[in-house]
Design a protein around this motif. Sequence first.
Motif, PDB file in Angstrom:
ATOM      1  N   SER A  45       6.885  -0.923 -14.502  1.00  0.00           N
ATOM      2  CA  SER A  45       6.378   0.218 -15.261  1.00  0.00           C
ATOM      3  C   SER A  45       7.096   0.396 -16.592  1.00  0.00           C
ATOM      4  O   SER A  45       6.617   1.137 -17.462  1.00  0.00           O
ATOM      5  CB  SER A  45       6.516   1.503 -14.429  1.00  0.00           C
ATOM      6  N   ASP A  46       8.221  -0.276 -16.784  1.00  0.00           N
ATOM      7  CA  ASP A  46       8.968  -0.173 -18.034  1.00  0.00           C
ATOM      8  C   ASP A  46       8.398  -1.054 -19.141  1.00  0.00           C
ATOM      9  O   ASP A  46       8.827  -0.954 -20.290  1.00  0.00           O
ATOM     10  CB  ASP A  46      10.438  -0.566 -17.812  1.00  0.00           C
ATOM     11  N   ASP A  47       7.441  -1.926 -18.816  1.00  0.00           N
ATOM     12  CA  ASP A  47       6.963  -2.926 -19.770  1.00  0.00           C
ATOM     13  C   ASP A  47       5.945  -2.394 -20.765  1.00  0.00           C
ATOM     14  O   ASP A  47       5.600  -3.083 -21.726  1.00  0.00           O
ATOM     15  CB  ASP A  47       6.376  -4.127 -19.019  1.00  0.00           C
ATOM     16  N   ALA A  48       5.442  -1.194 -20.563  1.00  0.00           N
ATOM     17  CA  ALA A  48       4.469  -0.586 -21.482  1.00  0.00           C
ATOM     18  C   ALA A  48       4.491   0.918 -21.249  1.00  0.00           C
ATOM     19  O   ALA A  48       5.124   1.415 -20.303  1.00  0.00           O
ATOM     20  CB  ALA A  48       3.071  -1.153 -21.260  1.00  0.00           C
ATOM     21  N   GLU A  49       3.797   1.643 -22.097  1.00  0.00           N
ATOM     22  CA  GLU A  49       3.694   3.085 -21.882  1.00  0.00           C
ATOM     23  C   GLU A  49       2.985   3.381 -20.561  1.00  0.00           C
ATOM     24  O   GLU A  49       3.314   4.330 -19.848  1.00  0.00           O
ATOM     25  CB  GLU A  49       2.924   3.734 -23.045  1.00  0.00           C
ATOM     26  N   PHE A  50       1.998   2.536 -20.221  1.00  0.00           N
ATOM     27  CA  PHE A  50       1.274   2.680 -18.955  1.00  0.00           C
ATOM     28  C   PHE A  50       0.963   1.300 -18.413  1.00  0.00           C
ATOM     29  O   PHE A  50       0.440   0.434 -19.121  1.00  0.00           O
ATOM     30  CB  PHE A  50      -0.028   3.462 -19.162  1.00  0.00           C
ATOM     31  N   VAL A  51       1.315   1.080 -17.157  1.00  0.00           N
ATOM     32  CA  VAL A  51       1.070  -0.204 -16.489  1.00  0.00           C
ATOM     33  C   VAL A  51       0.282   0.064 -15.216  1.00  0.00           C
ATOM     34  O   VAL A  51       0.771   0.734 -14.303  1.00  0.00           O
ATOM     35  CB  VAL A  51       2.393  -0.917 -16.139  1.00  0.00           C
ATOM     36  N   ASP A  52      -0.959  -0.431 -15.174  1.00  0.00           N
ATOM     37  CA  ASP A  52      -1.753  -0.292 -13.950  1.00  0.00           C
ATOM     38  C   ASP A  52      -1.923  -1.657 -13.301  1.00  0.00           C
ATOM     39  O   ASP A  52      -2.105  -2.668 -13.974  1.00  0.00           O
ATOM     40  CB  ASP A  52      -3.109   0.378 -14.217  1.00  0.00           C
ATOM     41  N   VAL A  53      -1.832  -1.665 -11.990  1.00  0.00           N
ATOM     42  CA  VAL A  53      -1.847  -2.898 -11.214  1.00  0.00           C
ATOM     43  C   VAL A  53      -2.911  -2.798 -10.128  1.00  0.00           C
ATOM     44  O   VAL A  53      -3.011  -1.774  -9.442  1.00  0.00           O
ATOM     45  CB  VAL A  53      -0.475  -3.166 -10.565  1.00  0.00           C
ATOM     46  N   ILE A  54      -3.692  -3.859  -9.970  1.00  0.00           N
ATOM     47  CA  ILE A  54      -4.669  -3.945  -8.883  1.00  0.00           C
ATOM     48  C   ILE A  54      -4.194  -5.022  -7.912  1.00  0.00           C
ATOM     49  O   ILE A  54      -4.050  -6.192  -8.284  1.00  0.00           O
ATOM     50  CB  ILE A  54      -6.072  -4.282  -9.408  1.00  0.00           C
ATOM     51  N   HIS A  55      -3.922  -4.634  -6.672  1.00  0.00           N
ATOM     52  CA  HIS A  55      -3.441  -5.558  -5.640  1.00  0.00           C
ATOM     53  C   HIS A  55      -4.602  -5.952  -4.725  1.00  0.00           C
ATOM     54  O   HIS A  55      -5.277  -5.081  -4.173  1.00  0.00           O
ATOM     55  CB  HIS A  55      -2.360  -4.886  -4.788  1.00  0.00           C
ATOM     56  N   THR A  56      -4.809  -7.250  -4.540  1.00  0.00           N
ATOM     57  CA  THR A  56      -5.848  -7.700  -3.611  1.00  0.00           C
ATOM     58  C   THR A  56      -5.366  -8.793  -2.655  1.00  0.00           C
ATOM     59  O   THR A  56      -6.081  -9.149  -1.728  1.00  0.00           O
ATOM     60  CB  THR A  56      -7.079  -8.229  -4.378  1.00  0.00           C
ATOM     61  N   ASP A  57      -4.170  -9.334  -2.878  1.00  0.00           N
ATOM     62  CA  ASP A  57      -3.666 -10.418  -2.025  1.00  0.00           C
ATOM     63  C   ASP A  57      -2.151 -10.296  -1.873  1.00  0.00           C
ATOM     64  O   ASP A  57      -1.418 -11.273  -1.962  1.00  0.00           O
ATOM     65  CB  ASP A  57      -4.038 -11.778  -2.638  1.00  0.00           C
ATOM     66  N   ALA A  58      -1.693  -9.063  -1.641  1.00  0.00           N
ATOM     67  CA  ALA A  58      -0.259  -8.788  -1.578  1.00  0.00           C
ATOM     68  C   ALA A  58       0.433  -9.610  -0.497  1.00  0.00           C
ATOM     69  O   ALA A  58      -0.113  -9.815   0.587  1.00  0.00           O
ATOM     70  CB  ALA A  58      -0.032  -7.300  -1.328  1.00  0.00           C
ATOM     71  N   TRP A  59       1.618 -10.088  -0.831  1.00  0.00           N
ATOM     72  CA  TRP A  59       2.495 -10.859   0.037  1.00  0.00           C
ATOM     73  C   TRP A  59       2.122 -12.333   0.129  1.00  0.00           C
ATOM     74  O   TRP A  59       2.874 -13.126   0.703  1.00  0.00           O
ATOM     75  CB  TRP A  59       2.588 -10.278   1.453  1.00  0.00           C
ATOM     76  N   LEU A  60       0.994 -12.732  -0.401  1.00  0.00           N
ATOM     77  CA  LEU A  60       0.629 -14.154  -0.389  1.00  0.00           C
ATOM     78  C   LEU A  60       0.669 -14.678  -1.822  1.00  0.00           C
ATOM     79  O   LEU A  60       1.708 -15.087  -2.305  1.00  0.00           O
ATOM     80  CB  LEU A  60      -0.716 -14.349   0.300  1.00  0.00           C
ATOM     81  N   TYR A  61      -0.443 -14.630  -2.550  1.00  0.00           N
ATOM     82  CA  TYR A  61      -0.400 -15.020  -3.956  1.00  0.00           C
ATOM     83  C   TYR A  61      -0.030 -13.843  -4.861  1.00  0.00           C
ATOM     84  O   TYR A  61       0.413 -14.043  -5.989  1.00  0.00           O
ATOM     85  CB  TYR A  61      -1.743 -15.594  -4.399  1.00  0.00           C
ATOM     86  N   GLY A  62      -0.256 -12.614  -4.387  1.00  0.00           N
ATOM     87  CA  GLY A  62      -0.072 -11.441  -5.232  1.00  0.00           C
ATOM     88  C   GLY A  62       1.185 -10.651  -4.927  1.00  0.00           C
ATOM     89  O   GLY A  62       1.780 -10.753  -3.844  1.00  0.00           O
ATOM     90  N   ALA A  63       1.599  -9.814  -5.890  1.00  0.00           N
ATOM     91  CA  ALA A  63       2.811  -8.994  -5.782  1.00  0.00           C
ATOM     92  C   ALA A  63       2.811  -8.193  -4.489  1.00  0.00           C
ATOM     93  O   ALA A  63       1.812  -7.571  -4.132  1.00  0.00           O
ATOM     94  CB  ALA A  63       2.906  -8.057  -6.985  1.00  0.00           C
ATOM     95  N   PHE A  76      -3.014   0.225  -7.572  1.00  0.00           N
ATOM     96  CA  PHE A  76      -4.244   0.401  -6.798  1.00  0.00           C
ATOM     97  C   PHE A  76      -4.289  -0.649  -5.688  1.00  0.00           C
ATOM     98  O   PHE A  76      -4.052  -1.833  -5.924  1.00  0.00           O
ATOM     99  CB  PHE A  76      -5.465   0.280  -7.710  1.00  0.00           C
ATOM    100  N   TRP A  77      -4.643  -0.180  -4.492  1.00  0.00           N
ATOM    101  CA  TRP A  77      -4.648  -1.025  -3.297  1.00  0.00           C
ATOM    102  C   TRP A  77      -6.044  -0.999  -2.657  1.00  0.00           C
ATOM    103  O   TRP A  77      -6.226  -0.399  -1.588  1.00  0.00           O
ATOM    104  CB  TRP A  77      -3.592  -0.547  -2.312  1.00  0.00           C
ATOM    105  N   PRO A  78      -7.042  -1.638  -3.277  1.00  0.00           N
ATOM    106  CA  PRO A  78      -8.373  -1.650  -2.666  1.00  0.00           C
ATOM    107  C   PRO A  78      -8.350  -2.367  -1.323  1.00  0.00           C
ATOM    108  O   PRO A  78      -7.767  -3.455  -1.199  1.00  0.00           O
ATOM    109  CB  PRO A  78      -9.227  -2.402  -3.691  1.00  0.00           C
ATOM    110  N   ASN A  79      -8.915  -1.731  -0.316  1.00  0.00           N
ATOM    111  CA  ASN A  79      -8.987  -2.292   1.042  1.00  0.00           C
ATOM    112  C   ASN A  79      -7.594  -2.618   1.594  1.00  0.00           C
ATOM    113  O   ASN A  79      -7.430  -3.560   2.373  1.00  0.00           O
ATOM    114  CB  ASN A  79      -9.877  -3.538   1.047  1.00  0.00           C
ATOM    115  N   GLY A  80      -6.617  -1.852   1.166  1.00  0.00           N
ATOM    116  CA  GLY A  80      -5.243  -2.069   1.593  1.00  0.00           C
ATOM    117  C   GLY A  80      -4.462  -2.995   0.694  1.00  0.00           C
ATOM    118  O   GLY A  80      -3.248  -3.125   0.824  1.00  0.00           O
ATOM    119  N   GLY A  81      -5.162  -3.699  -0.212  1.00  0.00           N
ATOM    120  CA  GLY A  81      -4.493  -4.559  -1.177  1.00  0.00           C
ATOM    121  C   GLY A  81      -4.107  -5.928  -0.671  1.00  0.00           C
ATOM    122  O   GLY A  81      -3.428  -6.690  -1.366  1.00  0.00           O
ATOM    123  N   THR A  82      -4.517  -6.263   0.563  1.00  0.00           N
ATOM    124  CA  THR A  82      -4.098  -7.519   1.166  1.00  0.00           C
ATOM    125  C   THR A  82      -5.304  -8.358   1.569  1.00  0.00           C
ATOM    126  O   THR A  82      -6.446  -7.923   1.522  1.00  0.00           O
ATOM    127  CB  THR A  82      -3.244  -7.261   2.418  1.00  0.00           C
TER     128      THR A  82
END
Length: 341
Positions: free
Chosen positions: A189-207, A216-222
């Motif tokens: 969140s320090d990298d810009a005034e506003f940082v929005d993130v969409i997670h769709t594959d968390a813990w595998l290819y995604g953060a 944002f965690w659509p469908n749980g983000g995983t």
Amino acid sequence: MFKAVKMKSRLLMGLKTAHADLSVAKFILFYGPTYADSAIYALDDYKSLLEDKFFSKTKNTVIYIHGYLEDADIESVHVIVDAYLQRKDLNLIILDWGELANGNYIFDAVINCKQLGTVFAKYLTAMFEEGLDINKIHIVGHSLGGQMAGIIGREVYRRNDKTKKIPRLSALDPAFPLFYGTFSSHLSSDDAEFVDVIHTDAWLYGAPVSTGTADFWPNGGTTLQPGCPKRNYRLLSDNDLSSHRRSWWFWAESVKSAFPQKFYAVKAKNWADFKNGKLIDNGEQQQVVMGHDCPTNITGDFYLQTNGVPPYARDIAGISYVHPTNLIGNNIEEGANPTET
């Protein structure tokens, strides 16, 4: 026709060496009305880009950065460009770093990502000095491109004597490997005034964790996202990447106006609370929109459900949990998601 990703000799730990000459990266200005209507500029030829008759300094400018093993002819870029070309209110620039995003992920692509991010920030800062308004810049990146967006944001801030940040960075399932749980820095969140993130594959290819101002965690983000085939866990295969890619499909749909539905989301502590209707209500707006039109005055974690086929957005219905079998285009029953919590 867009190019498909070729997986032969392009494995995550493959032996092919990526080109290390950072000058091969380039700007592509898309002005439409078709994908073919574009102009290509070397990074150090930024003055010519700013003087292009199709570039307007009075409009907002979106810079999109693709991910690993991609280039300007890949499906994701075509989908993103086609979505933005439906709009007339902004400039669209693609950072094509295809030769540098190739090869061995660890020893080529990640290193090139970090080096190019710093170089790109130098040229972007020079563009600001030539009259480009920093307040009109929005950087969007997918996967490894999402991590590069963070690097660019941090470096621009440093080059401005830590007095001015890029207004907004949007990361679409920013890359996980080598950026979390190591000594390497990652998008924050320090990298810009506003940082929005969409997670769709968390813990595998995604953060794997919340990493922005608003996550944002659509469908749980995983994995598995609705409509995605069962994973075969063959690295970088279409099945294996389906959930990771869903982030840019969501983003493209949010950009264009072909569908009236929005990606409404609500704030919750976690996916389990969202499913049980236990939401966070601290006086903020009860529901917000995920994607291009996301408000920039929000913070925290937001949850929603989507369909398994376009239109993915379920509008207001998306903020009330339903059994996955009731989602349009979903072929996965609840419980089939191995990482859902």
